[in-house]
Design a protein around this motif. Sequence first.
Motif, PDB file in Angstrom:
ATOM      1  N   ASP A  65       0.825  -1.212   0.000  1.00  9.47           N
ATOM      2  CA  ASP A  65       0.000   0.000   0.000  1.00  9.47           C
ATOM      3  C   ASP A  65       0.858   1.261   0.000  1.00  9.47           C
ATOM      4  N   ASN A  66       1.982   1.219   0.700  1.00 10.34           N
ATOM      5  CA  ASN A  66       2.893   2.378   0.708  1.00 10.34           C
ATOM      6  C   ASN A  66       3.470   2.627  -0.686  1.00 10.34           C
ATOM      7  N   LYS A  88       2.040   1.819  -3.491  1.00 13.63           N
ATOM      8  CA  LYS A  88       0.933   2.310  -4.297  1.00 13.63           C
ATOM      9  C   LYS A  88       0.693   3.799  -4.049  1.00 13.63           C
ATOM     10  N   SER A  89       0.691   4.209  -2.792  1.00 19.43           N
ATOM     11  CA  SER A  89       0.476   5.632  -2.478  1.00 19.43           C
ATOM     12  C   SER A  89       1.655   6.483  -2.942  1.00 19.43           C
ATOM     13  N   TYR A  90       2.869   5.939  -2.933  1.00 23.33           N
ATOM     14  CA  TYR A  90       4.041   6.663  -3.445  1.00 23.33           C
ATOM     15  C   TYR A  90       3.848   6.991  -4.924  1.00 23.33           C
ATOM     16  N   TYR A 124       0.940   7.231  -6.529  1.00 25.71           N
ATOM     17  CA  TYR A 124      -0.128   8.221  -6.656  1.00 25.71           C
ATOM     18  C   TYR A 124       0.375   9.633  -6.362  1.00 25.71           C
ATOM     19  N   GLN A 125       1.228   9.787  -5.356  1.00 21.10           N
ATOM     20  CA  GLN A 125       1.703  11.105  -4.951  1.00 21.10           C
ATOM     21  C   GLN A 125       2.800  11.637  -5.858  1.00 21.10           C
TER      22      GLN A 125
END
Length: 184
Positions: A113-114, A116-118, A120-121
């Motif tokens: 999840d980290n 994936k969020s990296y 996205y950001q």
Amino acid sequence: MLLKKKIFLLVIPFAFLALSGCSKKTTANISSADYREDLTSVRPRFDYVEPVATKKTESQPVDNVYKNSDKPLNVNKKLQTVLDTMAQQNKAIRYISGYRIQLYVGNVRQEADNAKSYIYQSFPDLNPYVSYSQPTYRVKAGDFMYRSDAEQFLEQIRGQYSSAVILADRVEIKRSLLIRLPSE
């Protein structure tokens, strides 16, 4: 005495074979320079005709040639219909062989999840894909048609994820066209 006759009869054929093998063989001495054969009767004959030079007249424009003909040109209509059907078939193709960057492979969901969020950001143009095949999570990002495009993003991603690699994958064409490269 009988034994001597049998030995004599066996020795004579072997002696004959041995002597015939040593005899001088004569071959015909024919070289390719001496070979002669007349093939003129089977060769084709062509009459040479001198080309006639003609004066060039002014050529008509292509449009005038088509306007003067009595037949309508259906070739353009047929060609247009073929091109339209090909365009429709090409629109139906959604996926091609391309490349994605694999950021994370592991058993921890929080790290997946980290990653994936990296993506996205840091890279809003890239779409992250998380897949789970028990017990392994895989996080891939991007829809790249060309490996060189993926390599430009890979350099930046390796700062955070040093084990990131480029993998061949099936990618969506529309998404790959929306990606803006970092150099642009």
